[in-house]
Design an enzyme around this catalytic site. Structure first.
Site, mmCIF file in Angstrom:
data_model
loop_
_atom_site.group_PDB
_atom_site.id
_atom_site.type_symbol
_atom_site.label_atom_id
_atom_site.label_comp_id
_atom_site.label_asym_id
_atom_site.label_seq_id
_atom_site.Cartn_x
_atom_site.Cartn_y
_atom_site.Cartn_z
ATOM 1 N N ASP A 156 -25.844 -67.027 25.458
ATOM 2 C CA ASP A 156 -24.806 -67.295 24.351
ATOM 3 C C ASP A 156 -24.208 -66.271 23.457
ATOM 4 O O ASP A 156 -24.354 -65.249 23.921
ATOM 5 C CB ASP A 156 -25.233 -68.483 23.574
ATOM 6 C CG ASP A 156 -24.274 -69.691 23.058
ATOM 7 O OD1 ASP A 156 -23.516 -69.300 22.345
ATOM 8 O OD2 ASP A 156 -24.379 -70.876 23.372
ATOM 9 N N HIS A 196 -21.643 -64.618 25.019
ATOM 10 C CA HIS A 196 -20.376 -64.980 24.441
ATOM 11 C C HIS A 196 -19.713 -64.096 23.624
ATOM 12 O O HIS A 196 -18.976 -64.628 23.094
ATOM 13 C CB HIS A 196 -20.689 -66.335 24.374
ATOM 14 C CG HIS A 196 -21.046 -67.434 25.290
ATOM 15 N ND1 HIS A 196 -21.383 -68.681 24.922
ATOM 16 C CD2 HIS A 196 -21.350 -67.318 26.298
ATOM 17 C CE1 HIS A 196 -21.638 -69.343 26.181
ATOM 18 N NE2 HIS A 196 -21.611 -68.586 26.952
#
Length: 398
Positions: A221, A244
């Site tokens: 993430d 991310h």
């Protein structure tokens, strides 16, 4: 002459005595978890021993140190609470593994609460053993879900330095800093598989004067996520990927969120991430807020899918059909992207999708240069006011 000899002997005896007492005091300030029953076999639950050692250190005068020596320790939830009598040091030399029994966790794994003056260092490791828990994470599929334990939490902490430790395979976020100030996170290594759900590297919120530097993060993430109430934040020399990217937000989901102001991200490198530099806000916010005075500069990207993105219609997993036509009320202003270079893995290298209710203002694109062997790159802007200058290898939409 005899008097001088007696005086010299007296002084020597006093010095030896003073040094002996000093050494004893130093020794008494070290609280070794092994002395409280911890077993370094990686199998025996040592939670109780760790908590007892912390209690002793927290109640001590002087310069107490909680020592976790080399070896493998299995521990469940550790709520290490203050206030303590003195500033606390934790020497983490060994490797801690989190229990895989989720029934033991009411919230997170290792938590520091209400402490003024904290140092954690030593080169040791916190292994969340997340692989056993990831299949039970329902958050990617449900808008309301029970979150799994975060590995390391600093809450209501002031004047802290977390230096040269490793975090890996967290069940959820690797590290969260909340309601804290004057924090330095330095030379951390954070690692989890690219497909591990919600394993953000570092998440911060409601913090002031925090620096994240010289750190390597690769997770499933956000490498770093900046939540509401974050002010005076510096992120430098961070290597991110997989993950991310570096994200502000999401912002605007909850009532009475605080503004984000004074963020500087510089001299960072992102490789193979799904996003690069991102600001994301929800629509139909229950309370207005502002994200402002933000600078991204000297950033290198390699094979990043969305290198620069402002998304004011952020909605993961399509849970927002009921507010699809409602604008975001998060005001984004005074945001600079300077000296951003690299390769884009998608045709839209710069995408700035701002709110029609509160358009983005003061957006700056300066020396933003991306390349691609696969696409003719372009930029996309909606409701954006700002300037662009310097080298731009795509037609700027600002």
């Amino acid at each position: 002459m005899d008097f001088l000899k007696i005086l010299k002997c007296t002084i020597l005896i006093f010095v030896i005595f003073a040094c002996t007492i000093h050494a004893q005091n130093l020794s008494s300030c070290v609280f070794n978890v092994m002395d409280y029953g911890a077993v370094a076999d990686g199998l025996t639950d040592s939670t109780s021993a760790f908590l007892k050692a912390w209690e002793g250190a927290c109640g001590a005068d002087g310069a107490p140190t909680l020592l976790i020596p080399k070896g493998a320790f299995l521990v469940g939830p550790l709520k290490l609470k203050g206030p303590c009598k003195s500033p606390m040091s934790v020497s983490l030399k060994g490797s801690l593994s989190a229990s895989t029994n989720l029934d033991l966790f009411s919230s997170n794994w290792v938590e520091f609460h209400y402490i003024k003056g904290l140092k954690v260092a030593g080169g040791g490791t916190l292994d969340g053993q997340g692989a056993s828990a990831w299949p039970q994470n329902q958050c990617p599929n449900k808008s309301k879900c029970h979150t799994l334990p975060t590995t390391l939490v600093l809450a209501f902490v002031e004047d802290a330095k977390i230096n040269a430790i490793h975090l890996m395979n967290s069940k959820f976020f690797h590290m969260t800093v909340f309601a804290s100030k004057n924090i330095l996170l330095n030379k951390l290594k954070i690692k989890a598989p690219a497909d591990s759900p919600n394993t953000d590297g570092i998440h911060i919120g409601d913090v002031s004067n925090i620096t994240i530097t010289d750190t390597i993060i690769g997770t499933g993430d956000d490498c770093v996520s900046i939540g509401p109430g974050s002010t005076n934040v510096t992120i430098s020399n961070v290597k991110c990927g997989p993950g991310h990217g570096i994200s502000i937000g999401s912002l605007g989901k909850y009532l009475n969120e605080k503004d984000v102001r004074g963020l500087r991200v510089k001299n960072c490198a992102l490789t193979g991430t799904t996003n690069g530099l991102r600001i994301k806000t929800w629509q139909n916010n229950p309370s207005p807020l502002v994200a402002s005075d933000i600078v991204f500069e000297n950033i290198q990207m390699d094979d990043v899918t969305n290198p620069i993105i402002i998304d004011q219609k952020y909605c993961p997993h399509n849970f927002c059909s009921d507010i699809a036509d409602a604008p975001s009320n998060v005001k984004i202003q005074n945001v600079a992207f300077r000296n951003i270079t690299g390769t884009s893995a998608s045709p839209v290298a710069v995408q700035l999708l701002c709110s029609n209710a509160v358009p983005c203002e003061g957006i700056e694109l300066s020396n933003v240069v991306f390349k691609s062997d696969k696409f003719d790159l372009k930029t996309q802007c909606v409701n954006v006011h700002g300037v662009s200058d310097g080298s731009m290898n795509t037609a700027s939409c600002v």
